[in-house]
Enzyme design. Sequence first.
Site, short mmCIF file in Angstrom:
data_model
loop_
_atom_site.label_atom_id
_atom_site.label_comp_id
_atom_site.label_asym_id
_atom_site.label_seq_id
_atom_site.Cartn_x
_atom_site.Cartn_y
_atom_site.Cartn_z
N SER A 147 7.27 83.97 63.31
CA SER A 147 8.71 84.20 63.30
C SER A 147 9.03 85.27 62.27
O SER A 147 8.27 85.47 61.31
CB SER A 147 9.45 82.90 62.92
N TYR A 160 10.18 75.49 57.31
CA TYR A 160 9.89 76.29 58.50
C TYR A 160 9.38 77.67 58.10
O TYR A 160 8.36 78.16 58.62
CB TYR A 160 11.15 76.42 59.34
#
Length: 257
Positions: A147, A160
């Site tokens: 990401s 995350y």
Amino acid sequence: MNYLPSFELTDQVVVVTGGGKGIGRAIAIGAAEAGADVAILARTSSDINETAGLVRDKGRKAYPIQTDITSKQEIEEAVSMVYKEAGKINILINNAGMNIRSKASDVTENEWNKIFQTNLQGAFFMSQACAAIMKENGGGKIINVSSVAGHVALRTGVVYAATKAGMIQMTKNLALEWAEDHISVNAIGPWYFRTPLTDQLLENKEYLQDILSRTPMNRVGEMKDLVGAAVFLSSEASDYMTGQTLFVDGGMTIYGF
């Protein structure tokens, strides 16, 4: 002499984790469109069977296998099953992931463990299991779906972000170690794409405008944008690439905020 490499995946066997819906489903279908047979791994039986049907609609074989990738034992059993049924594993796409949007001061031990086990631990042990088969068969390709949150700081949750940054570094280390075995390891770093996980967020006009203000291309990603990158990294067109992260982000990381 021909200079254009093949982007086809004809008769390759691709394993996609988190392939039951969203990005994983799109990549599985895209791999089938490129000519691959696809093993779809996820926890929900109905989801993986639906994806398998869509893969078969493309004329390719599908292997739906219900798997919890937070369990090393289940990973090893699933990979063994794919190898037994398909006879080979050429490409692994580590797509499975999750997020719990907690402020750093509110993160619990359970949240920390759950996110790390799904996003990073699962990807590592999937890579380990598939690489063992790839080595026996002369090589392969591993693509980790990371990401932009692994590269720049965002308000998406520190846990995350830590897992996605870890995935980028893991990609480099595995690429270095496994290059001699003819296994390339690369990553994709997406920004916002419309999926079942993001749809509710993007329905908020203020939230969407904030996203677009950070994106030079002024739009949210479409699945074909991400599938194209995944097929490229899976194909011979990327044969001289390893250890890299390809950001598919509409230019978001140009700004880095």
